[in-house]
Motif scaffolding. Structure first.
Motif, PDB file in Angstrom:
ATOM      1  N   VAL A 140       0.841  -1.196   0.000  1.00  9.76           N
ATOM      2  CA  VAL A 140       0.000   0.000   0.000  1.00  9.76           C
ATOM      3  C   VAL A 140       0.884   1.257   0.000  1.00  9.76           C
ATOM      4  CG1 VAL A 140      -1.815   1.249   1.244  1.00  9.76           C
ATOM      5  CG2 VAL A 140      -1.875  -1.246   1.130  1.00  9.76           C
ATOM      6  N   ALA A 141       1.979   1.217   0.762  1.00  7.87           N
ATOM      7  CA  ALA A 141       2.915   2.350   0.784  1.00  7.87           C
ATOM      8  C   ALA A 141       3.495   2.592  -0.603  1.00  7.87           C
ATOM      9  CB  ALA A 141       4.033   2.089   1.788  1.00  7.87           C
ATOM     10  N   GLY A 142       3.835   1.514  -1.297  1.00  6.06           N
ATOM     11  CA  GLY A 142       4.391   1.649  -2.640  1.00  6.06           C
ATOM     12  C   GLY A 142       3.438   2.346  -3.592  1.00  6.06           C
ATOM     13  N   LEU A 143       2.148   2.178  -3.354  1.00  8.03           N
ATOM     14  CA  LEU A 143       1.154   2.832  -4.206  1.00  8.03           C
ATOM     15  C   LEU A 143       0.929   4.295  -3.825  1.00  8.03           C
ATOM     16  CD1 LEU A 143      -1.626   0.090  -4.444  1.00  8.03           C
ATOM     17  CD2 LEU A 143      -0.211   0.941  -6.314  1.00  8.03           C
ATOM     18  N   TRP A 144       0.776   4.572  -2.520  1.00  5.84           N
ATOM     19  CA  TRP A 144       0.228   5.864  -2.123  1.00  5.84           C
ATOM     20  C   TRP A 144       1.049   6.695  -1.147  1.00  5.84           C
ATOM     21  CZ3 TRP A 144      -4.792   2.871  -0.798  1.00  5.84           C
ATOM     22  CH2 TRP A 144      -5.448   2.506  -1.986  1.00  5.84           C
ATOM     23  N   ALA A 145       2.094   6.163  -0.549  1.00  8.74           N
ATOM     24  CA  ALA A 145       2.795   6.895   0.507  1.00  8.74           C
ATOM     25  C   ALA A 145       3.419   8.201   0.016  1.00  8.74           C
ATOM     26  CB  ALA A 145       3.861   6.017   1.150  1.00  8.74           C
ATOM     27  N   ASP A 146       3.805   8.270  -1.240  1.00 11.17           N
ATOM     28  CA  ASP A 146       4.447   9.479  -1.761  1.00 11.17           C
ATOM     29  C   ASP A 146       3.453  10.476  -2.357  1.00 11.17           C
ATOM     30  OD1 ASP A 146       6.959   8.556  -1.024  1.00 11.17           O
ATOM     31  OD2 ASP A 146       7.280   7.540  -2.940  1.00 11.17           O
ATOM     32  N   ALA A 147       2.183  10.137  -2.342  1.00 15.18           N
ATOM     33  CA  ALA A 147       1.178  11.042  -2.905  1.00 15.18           C
ATOM     34  C   ALA A 147       1.044  12.287  -2.039  1.00 15.18           C
ATOM     35  CB  ALA A 147      -0.171  10.325  -3.008  1.00 15.18           C
ATOM     36  N   ALA A 148       0.619  13.365  -2.660  1.00 16.48           N
ATOM     37  CA  ALA A 148       0.390  14.614  -1.917  1.00 16.48           C
ATOM     38  C   ALA A 148      -0.601  14.344  -0.785  1.00 16.48           C
ATOM     39  CB  ALA A 148      -0.157  15.682  -2.856  1.00 16.48           C
ATOM     40  N   PRO A 149      -0.363  14.919   0.393  1.00 24.16           N
ATOM     41  CA  PRO A 149      -1.236  14.642   1.539  1.00 24.16           C
ATOM     42  C   PRO A 149      -2.706  14.950   1.275  1.00 24.16           C
ATOM     43  CG  PRO A 149       0.710  15.843   2.245  1.00 24.16           C
ATOM     44  CD  PRO A 149       0.740  15.809   0.745  1.00 24.16           C
TER      45      PRO A 149
END
Length: 199
Positions: A58-67
């Motif tokens: 899940v982190a690989g998908l969304w952790a770097d997305a804008a808050p």
């Protein structure tokens, strides 16, 4: 020495623009699919996504997305649920310390008073369920209120440890600040969802 053509074929870092595009596409597909299905098992699988797929996936998908984006908000909700699931004692302590100073937030979060440990897990599950079957803005606002209570509790906990454990108190103060920032991001995302502008 590698042939230049072979060197170009080696996998490298994913282009940040592509990563952002994938994050938004997967978040939108997941939310849209859940909101259009009448199969309750789909929603149940999505609530338990981290247990089934792993936090790293899940982190690989969304952790770097804008808050303040759909994938960023989903990431924060899944991390919050996982924290409740893995460290119930700490979450319960912070909640109990913070709830009396935040009665309005308690009402928005929707946790029974006085809360039992299972109530916080029920809230975390209900918030994610609300993302997929209810009003997403309300789900984000409930999660934001919950984070505000935990932030207040962490600040009180830090104050009580200041003399005996200054390093721990500093760490908790940072945690309180981080939780408050998360609350603000979730609430902002909820407001954008209401206006149809949450990307």
């Amino acid at each position: 020495m590698l042939d230049p053509r072979d060197a170009e074929a080696l996998p490298g870092e994913v282009d940040p623009a592509l990563r952002d595009e994938v994050a938004h596409a997967t978040a939108r597909a997941l939310v849209d699919r859940a909101r259009t299905t009448e199969d309750p098992t789909v929603v149940e699988r999505l609530i338990h996504l981290v247990e089934n797929e792993g936090l790293d996936t899940v982190a690989g998908l969304w952790a770097d997305a804008a808050p303040v984006s759909l994938p960023g908000a989903l990431w924060r909700l899944y991390v919050l649920r996982e924290w409740v699931r893995r460290d119930m004692a700490t979450v319960m302590l912070r909640y109990r310390l913070g709830v009396e100073a935040a009665p309005v937030q308690e009402a928005v979060a929707g946790v029974p008073s006085p809360p039992e440990p299972g109530d916080l897990q029920i809230l975390a599950d209900a918030v994610l369920s609300g993302v997929f079957t209810g009003d997403l803005a309300v789900a984000l606002e409930r999660a934001g209120a919950f984070c505000r209570i935990l932030s207040t509790g962490a600040a009180f906990d830090a104050d009580s440890r200041e003399v005996a454990d200054p390093t721990g108190a500093t760490r908790m103060t940072r945690s309180a600040s981080s939780l408050l920032r998360t609350a603000e991001e979730l609430e902002h995302a909820g407001g954008l969802w209401r206006t149809g502008s949450l990307e």
